[in-house]
Enzyme design. Structure first.
Site: not given
Ligand code: GLU
Length: 503
Positions: A254-256
């Site tokens: 995930s981009k987090r």
């Protein structure tokens, strides 16, 4: 004669091109090449609200940058076109009609409120939420009456109530899923558009796809697809569900936690062939265990059964290590220079940056210290500087809101960015200068630098967003991260103050 192998990738053009798409594309291509077949690129754009031509173009550009080639697609045509689902609606419509006429699908007039009510009751009874079959047995008269009244409806597929769906996955062997777990899937929405499931099956069939190689998140949808193939009287393709890329903590990539946009890697100065090699290495080991290999070498030796089933961890440090090896071992020094020039050390880039830097220059020696952030992956600065005189929690809030607001920007240009931050200053009742302070650090690593909006515009969305995320990450290390609850309440506050859009 064995039938031709035809694989496909079917991205939805709903956002920035994702490394997961490249990962799937790579193995679809390797498989097709190994068997002398073809790979098709099909754009699945039936979600009208979220699909955009810009995103479609970006996906094609990103895959091309990586060196992934397709034999048929919206840009190059082929014998099975059109290659955008939105241009194939007549095929989908014909099959929906056929399913309804055969009694394998039915019209459902339930309102959103009713569906929500049913869902709540099922949740309260600890049942899996699914459609309760309310419209399953409407009479022809009832249906006609509702249609005449102009009541909106969707079309749902009829799913067996007993037994299980059994299909073979090339990697996992026999997969069995109880029909009871499968919802009466909507196959046509009230706007007349097909849903993913119907369009995907119809198009895979018509495009003569022999092998569906896709992410494991689709396994639970495969029974619906298998059923549709049966109901439509078609042979199903072979299925192989590949493990998804994971963050180092094993959660889904995930981009987090990791940059996920393909362009991030291009803009941060990675080599496409190293990136492709790394993606290959995550899911596959060559028989001789070699770590450095090209697409051709992967394709030659590719056996889908050798794909690993464990969730491959996307490890940025390992990718960088591999990229370094490519720079030193795979390219000669001339080629490295050429690539560096192509990347950002070129006249065009210098001209863009110089335009911003010139008012601040006395000699050329001032240029690179002032503009270093335009040429690096992420600038270095201290958390104290980032926070300054504000509360860490407050800076977190500003960065988070900016992150959401930036998602709304479709055209990444200076003026739109300036407007965004001016609007933010107004809503937050802050002086623009005070509001921008932490953003200067996050983007350029210093409070005195090139103009912020121009820098962000030139850096592009991928690098800029990751810099904000890095700043948020730094703040979280001070204990200023938002709890799940804190994030929810900020989101609520944000929605009411800034409008209702979080993508
Ligand atoms: N449009 C789907 C996606 O975006 C395709 C899934 C599939 O390959 O069937 O992932």
């Amino acid at each position: 004669m064995t039938p031709t192998v035809r694989t496909r990738i079917a991205p939805s053009p709903t956002g920035a091109p994702h490394v997961g798409t490249a990962y799937m594309a790579l193995f679809n291509l390797a498989f097709a090449r190994k068997h002398g077949g073809q790979m098709v690129l099909r754009i699945e754009d039936t979600d009208r609200q979220r699909s955009s031509p810009q995103s479609e173009q970006a996906i094609l550009d990103a895959l091309q940058w990586l060196g992934i080639e397709w034999d048929e697609g919206p840009d190059c045509g082929g014998n099975h076109g059109p290659y955008r689902q939105s241009e194939r609606l007549e095929f989908h419509q014909a099959e929906v009609n056929r399913l309804v006429n055969q009694g394998d699908a039915y019209l459902c007039f339930c309102t959103t409120e009713r569906l929500e009510q049913v869902r709540k009751e099922q949740m309260a009874n600890k049942e899996t939420p699914r459609y309760d079959g309310h419209c399953l047995n409407l009479s022809t008269e009832e249906i006609e009456k509702k249609k005449e009244q102009g009541d909106p409806y969707v079309v749902r597929m009829k799913v067996p109530t007993e037994g299980e769906c059994v299909f073979t996955d090339e990697l996992r062997g026999e997969v069995r899923i109880d029909w009871k777990q499968i919802d009466h899937q909507v196959i046509q929405k009230s706007d007349g558009y097909p849903t993913y499931h119907l369009a995907n099956v119809v198009d895979d069939h018509r495009m003569e796809i022999s092998h569906v190689i896709r992410g494991e998140e689709w396994i639970s949808s495969t029974p619906k697809h298998v059923l549709l193939y049966q109901q439509l009287g078609w042979d199903a393709p072979s299925f192989a569900h590949l493990p998804l890329l994971r963050n180092p903590d094993k959660s889904k990539l995930s981009k987090r936690k990791n940059p996920t946009g393909i362009f991030y890697y291009r803009d941060a100065g990675f080599l496409p062939e190293a990136m492709l090699n790394y993606l290959g290495m995550m899911g596959y080991t060559l028989p001789d265990q070699r770590e450095i290999f090209s697409l051709d070498e992967l394709s030659e030796s590719f056996e889908i059964k050798r794909m690993s089933l464990g969730g491959p961890i996307f490890d940025l440090a390992k990718l960088k290590w591999l990229n370094g090896r490519y720079l030193r071992e795979k390219l000669d020094s001339d080629e490295v220079v050429n690539r560096l020039v192509d990347w950002k050390a070129n006249k065009e880039k210098f001209a863009q940056v110089l335009e911003l830097a010139l008012p601040r220059l006395e000699t050329f020696s001032d240029f690179f210290p002032l503009a270093h952030h335009m040429f690096e992956e992420c600038p270095i600065y201290s958390t104290e500087d980032l926070i300054g005189k504000q509360e860490a929690q407050f800076v977190t809030r500003l960065l988070k809101i900016a992150e959401w607001e930036l998602e709304k920007i479709k055209d990444w240009k200076r003026d739109a960015l300036a407007e965004l931050f001016q609007h933010m200053a107004k809503v937050e009742e802050m002086k623009l200068k005070d509001l921008l302070r932490p953003f200067f650090f996050a983007i350029s690593g210093s409070a005195v630098s090139l103009p912020l909006f121009d820098s962000v515009a030139l850096l592009g969305p991928d690098l800029s967003r990751v810099r904000l995320r890095n700043a948020l990450h730094k703040l979280s290390e001070t204990g200023a991260s938002l709890s799940k609850k804190g994030l929810k309440s900020l989101e609520k506050e944000y929605r009411s103050a800034y409008g209702n859009r979080i993508d």
